[in-house]
Design an enzyme around this catalytic site. Structure first.
Site, PDB file in Angstrom:
ATOM      1  N   LYS A   9       0.834  -1.202   0.000  1.00 12.25           N
ATOM      2  CA  LYS A   9       0.000   0.000   0.000  1.00 12.25           C
ATOM      3  C   LYS A   9       0.879   1.267   0.000  1.00 12.25           C
ATOM      4  O   LYS A   9       2.097   1.188   0.221  1.00 12.25           O
ATOM      5  CB  LYS A   9      -0.919  -0.033   1.219  1.00 12.25           C
ATOM      6  CG  LYS A   9      -1.867  -1.248   1.244  1.00 12.25           C
ATOM      7  CD  LYS A   9      -2.804  -1.151   2.431  1.00 12.25           C
ATOM      8  CE  LYS A   9      -3.694  -2.372   2.549  1.00 12.25           C
ATOM      9  NZ  LYS A   9      -4.680  -2.233   3.642  1.00 12.25           N
ATOM     10  N   ASN A 112      -1.853  -0.284   7.083  1.00 13.84           N
ATOM     11  CA  ASN A 112      -1.270  -1.567   7.505  1.00 13.84           C
ATOM     12  C   ASN A 112      -0.375  -2.196   6.443  1.00 13.84           C
ATOM     13  O   ASN A 112      -0.229  -3.409   6.367  1.00 13.84           O
ATOM     14  CB  ASN A 112      -2.362  -2.516   8.003  1.00 13.84           C
ATOM     15  CG  ASN A 112      -3.380  -2.835   6.934  1.00 13.84           C
ATOM     16  OD1 ASN A 112      -3.279  -2.365   5.799  1.00 13.84           O
ATOM     17  ND2 ASN A 112      -4.367  -3.654   7.283  1.00 13.84           N
ATOM     18  N   GLU A 126      -9.365 -10.868  -7.401  1.00 10.63           N
ATOM     19  CA  GLU A 126      -8.478  -9.706  -7.301  1.00 10.63           C
ATOM     20  C   GLU A 126      -7.426  -9.707  -8.406  1.00 10.63           C
ATOM     21  O   GLU A 126      -7.103  -8.651  -8.965  1.00 10.63           O
ATOM     22  CB  GLU A 126      -7.841  -9.671  -5.914  1.00 10.63           C
ATOM     23  CG  GLU A 126      -8.890  -9.377  -4.832  1.00 10.63           C
ATOM     24  CD  GLU A 126      -8.370  -9.424  -3.398  1.00 10.63           C
ATOM     25  OE1 GLU A 126      -9.106  -9.002  -2.503  1.00 10.63           O
ATOM     26  OE2 GLU A 126      -7.228  -9.891  -3.167  1.00 10.63           O
TER      27      GLU A 126
HETATM   28  P1  CMP Z   1      -6.834  -4.957   3.912  1.00 12.41           P
HETATM   29  O1  CMP Z   1      -6.214  -6.284   4.160  1.00 12.41           O
HETATM   30  O2  CMP Z   1      -6.351  -4.188   2.748  1.00 12.41           O
HETATM   31  O3  CMP Z   1      -8.396  -5.175   3.752  1.00 12.41           O
HETATM   32  C1  CMP Z   1      -9.346  -4.222   4.139  1.00 12.41           C
HETATM   33  C2  CMP Z   1      -8.731  -3.050   4.806  1.00 12.41           C
HETATM   34  O4  CMP Z   1      -9.625  -2.251   5.529  1.00 12.41           O
HETATM   35  C3  CMP Z   1      -7.751  -3.533   5.840  1.00 12.41           C
HETATM   36  O5  CMP Z   1      -6.618  -4.076   5.212  1.00 12.41           O
HETATM   37  C4  CMP Z   1      -7.526  -2.299   6.661  1.00 12.41           C
HETATM   38  O6  CMP Z   1      -6.485  -1.485   6.126  1.00 12.41           O
HETATM   39  C5  CMP Z   1      -8.855  -1.588   6.504  1.00 12.41           C
HETATM   40  N1  CMP Z   1      -9.593  -1.608   7.759  1.00 12.41           N
HETATM   41  C6  CMP Z   1     -10.134  -2.663   8.361  1.00 12.41           C
HETATM   42  N2  CMP Z   1     -10.739  -2.296   9.506  1.00 12.41           N
HETATM   43  C7  CMP Z   1     -10.567  -0.948   9.602  1.00 12.41           C
HETATM   44  C8  CMP Z   1     -10.961   0.019  10.544  1.00 12.41           C
HETATM   45  N3  CMP Z   1     -11.668  -0.324  11.630  1.00 12.41           N
HETATM   46  N4  CMP Z   1     -10.614   1.291  10.337  1.00 12.41           N
HETATM   47  C9  CMP Z   1      -9.914   1.636   9.225  1.00 12.41           C
HETATM   48  N5  CMP Z   1      -9.516   0.749   8.287  1.00 12.41           N
HETATM   49  C10 CMP Z   1      -9.835  -0.531   8.475  1.00 12.41           C
END
Ligand code: CMP
Length: 143
Positions: A9, A112, A126
């Site tokens: 990311k 993350n 995807e």
């Molecule tokens: P990802 O694995 O990319 O899949 C969905 C994304 O949503 C996840 O990583 C996080 O970055 C994001 N995400 C999930 N829960 C939250 C939250 N409570 N607040 C903000 N972002 C979130």
């Protein structure tokens, strides 16, 4: 052979973690079959995260993933979907185990570092969303 989709990311790119992250999957023994450094359109971001459309964080999720370039990848190997998820660690880096990518490099659930497909069917969806067939390289390591 099983394939998975991973995306480093914008935070992972901006923090200079691209090489370290790719190295983890290479040294584990998985095979890189697709790689693109790219800006993400709003349309692609919304399709990719369609399952989260009703969540309160959807808009910020789309805004973040479109905020700077990402590294989109396809990796191949036996059990690569589940294994890559283990290597990435829990969604919230604050509770990811040390030794995982998020556990070692992150502190924020919204930033993350890396996305990984959560199941074989998700990976297929995807990969076809992010890559054209001709952008994937069909090769086998000789060692
Ligand atoms: P990802 O694995 O990319 O899949 C969905 C994304 O949503 C996840 O990583 C996080 O970055 C994001 N995400 C999930 N829960 C939250 C939250 N409570 N607040 C903000 N972002 C979130």
């Amino acid at each position: 052979m099983e394939l998975t989709f991973l995306a480093i990311k914008p935070d992972g790119v901006q923090r200079g973690l691209v090489g370290k992250i790719i190295q983890r999957f290479e040294t584990k023994g998985f095979t890189l079959v697709g790689l693109k450094f790219m800006d993400v359109s709003k349309k692609l971001a919304e399709s990719h995260y369609d399952i989260h459309r009703e969540r309160p964080f959807f808009a910020s999720l789309v805004e973040f993933i479109t905020s700077g370039p990402v590294v989109a990848m396809v990796w191949k190997g036996d059990g690569v979907v589940a294994s890559a998820r283990k290597m990435i660690g829990a969604t919230n880096p604050l509770i990811s185990e040390p030794g995982t990518i998020r556990g070692d490099f992150g502190v924020s659930i919204g930033r993350n570092i890396i996305h990984g497909s959560d199941a074989i069917e998700t990976a297929q969806r995807e990969i076809s969303l992010w890559f054209k067939d001709e952008e994937l390289v069909d090769w086998q390591p000789q060692i």
